[in-house]
Design an enzyme around this catalytic site. Structure first.
Site, short mmCIF file in Angstrom:
data_model
loop_
_atom_site.label_atom_id
_atom_site.label_comp_id
_atom_site.label_asym_id
_atom_site.label_seq_id
_atom_site.Cartn_x
_atom_site.Cartn_y
_atom_site.Cartn_z
CE LYS A 73 -5.50 3.30 1.19
NZ LYS A 73 -5.41 3.48 -0.28
CG ASP B 244 -6.80 1.41 -5.49
OD1 ASP B 244 -7.00 2.50 -4.92
OD2 ASP B 244 -7.68 0.85 -6.19
CG PHE C 201 -9.01 2.72 7.85
CD1 PHE C 201 -7.86 2.05 8.19
CD2 PHE C 201 -9.30 2.91 6.50
CE1 PHE C 201 -6.99 1.57 7.21
CE2 PHE C 201 -8.44 2.45 5.51
CZ PHE C 201 -7.29 1.77 5.87
N GLY C 202 -12.37 2.10 7.67
CA GLY C 202 -13.08 1.48 6.56
C GLY C 202 -13.92 0.30 7.02
CG ASP D 151 -10.08 -2.41 9.63
OD1 ASP D 151 -9.92 -3.20 8.68
OD2 ASP D 151 -9.21 -1.59 9.98
CG HIS E 132 -5.17 -5.76 3.46
ND1 HIS E 132 -5.57 -6.00 4.74
CD2 HIS E 132 -5.55 -4.48 3.20
CE1 HIS E 132 -6.18 -4.93 5.24
NE2 HIS E 132 -6.18 -3.98 4.32
P1 ITT Z 1 -5.87 6.93 -1.27
O1 ITT Z 1 -5.69 8.40 -1.07
O2 ITT Z 1 -4.67 6.13 -0.88
O3 ITT Z 1 -6.40 6.57 -2.63
P2 ITT Z 1 -8.45 5.95 -0.36
O4 ITT Z 1 -9.16 6.07 0.94
O5 ITT Z 1 -9.09 6.59 -1.58
O6 ITT Z 1 -6.98 6.52 -0.16
P3 ITT Z 1 -8.56 3.41 -1.74
O7 ITT Z 1 -8.84 4.10 -3.05
O8 ITT Z 1 -7.51 2.35 -1.72
O9 ITT Z 1 -8.16 4.44 -0.60
O10 ITT Z 1 -9.95 2.90 -1.21
C1 ITT Z 1 -10.05 1.76 -0.53
C2 ITT Z 1 -11.18 1.79 0.47
O11 ITT Z 1 -11.10 0.48 1.04
C3 ITT Z 1 -10.98 2.75 1.64
O12 ITT Z 1 -11.71 3.90 1.49
C4 ITT Z 1 -11.53 1.93 2.82
O13 ITT Z 1 -12.92 2.10 2.94
C5 ITT Z 1 -11.25 0.50 2.42
N1 ITT Z 1 -10.03 0.00 3.03
C6 ITT Z 1 -8.76 0.10 2.56
N2 ITT Z 1 -7.90 -0.47 3.40
C7 ITT Z 1 -8.63 -0.93 4.44
C8 ITT Z 1 -8.31 -1.59 5.62
O14 ITT Z 1 -7.05 -1.87 5.95
N3 ITT Z 1 -9.30 -1.93 6.44
C9 ITT Z 1 -10.58 -1.64 6.15
N4 ITT Z 1 -10.97 -1.00 5.05
C10 ITT Z 1 -10.01 -0.64 4.19
#
Ligand code: ITT
Length: 203
Positions: free
Chosen positions: A23, A78, A158-159, A161, A186
């Site tokens: 992020k 979030d 990541f995540g 994607d 987003h």
């Molecule tokens: P914070 O420290 O910002 O809370 P986090 O990883 O815990 O980081 P979130 O609580 O927002 O983030 O969790 C959202 C999850 O959604 C994150 O772990 C990813 O797996 C997924 N995610 C978020 N943004 C994404 C993106 O741009 N593309 C793909 N997956 C995404």
């Protein structure tokens, strides 16, 4: 004319309540006008407990935590993946969909399994940004619509994607050039609203 260094010293700084390096990297591309300091940059190691039942509540918890810690204007975000055929799941549970280990591979495998051969693959990523200053709390939202692929493809991002194909494209976010993701995502949309607000306030 100002040198680049002089420009840098004049950059405005904003605190971002995240410990997610991906992020941070995206935010630095999307918002080059600001010097962004994440939790690691600020030396904050405490875990923030995301106990909310909505993206909005969790975003607020994180932004307020950082504001209370630093006294500086802070924001957080979030993000949830909301799949139409699963009634909006995984939504607020996106990070831990397949369990507390927050494993992206396991999360995507579970999602593909749960959708099976469902012909409705439509979904959206939704980012909620919470901004907290001494006087105000603001919420901004960004959504990108797309389709969930039947298999994972691509190495970028990541995540989730590798399984998300944004509308208007034939490739997943993980296959697309990250410059494209950072223009249409987003996150990019939510940050655009935050930036408009900051410019208006000249923060
Ligand atoms: P914070 O420290 O910002 O809370 P986090 O990883 O815990 O980081 P979130 O609580 O927002 O983030 O969790 C959202 C999850 O959604 C994150 O772990 C990813 O797996 C997924 N995610 C978020 N943004 C994404 C993106 O741009 N593309 C793909 N997956 C995404």
């Amino acid at each position: 004319m100002l040198s680049n260094n002089a420009d840098f010293t004049k950059m405005k700084t904003i605190a971002f309540a995240t410990s997610n390096d991906h992020k941070m990297e995206e935010l630095r591309h999307i918002l080059p006008q600001y010097k962004i300091l994440g939790l690691k940059d600020l030396g904050i190691q405490e875990e923030i407990h995301e106990t909310g039942s909505t993206l909005e509540e969790n975003a607020l918890i994180k932004a307020e935590f950082l504001f209370n810690k630093t006294g500086q204007s802070s924001f957080s975000e979030d993000t949830g993946l909301e799949v139409d055929a699963l009634n909006g799941a995984p939504g607020v549970h996106t990070a831990r969909y397949a369990g507390v280990s927050r494993n992206p591979e396991a999360n995507m495998d579970l999602l593909i399994d749960n959708l099976k051969e469902n012909s409705d693959r439509s979904a959206q990523f939704r980012t909620v940004i919470a901004y907290k200053s001494a006087n105000e709390v603001r919420i901004f939202e960004g959504i990108v619509r797309g389709q969930i692929a039947k298999t994972k493809s691509g190495q970028g991002g990541f995540g989730y994607d590798p399984v998300f194909i944004p509308d208007g494209y034939n490739n997943t976010f993980a296959e697309l050039d990250q410059t494209i993701k950072n223009q249409i995502s987003h996150r990019a949309k939510a940050v655009k609203y935050l930036l408009e607000y900051l410019i208006l306030r000249s923060d």
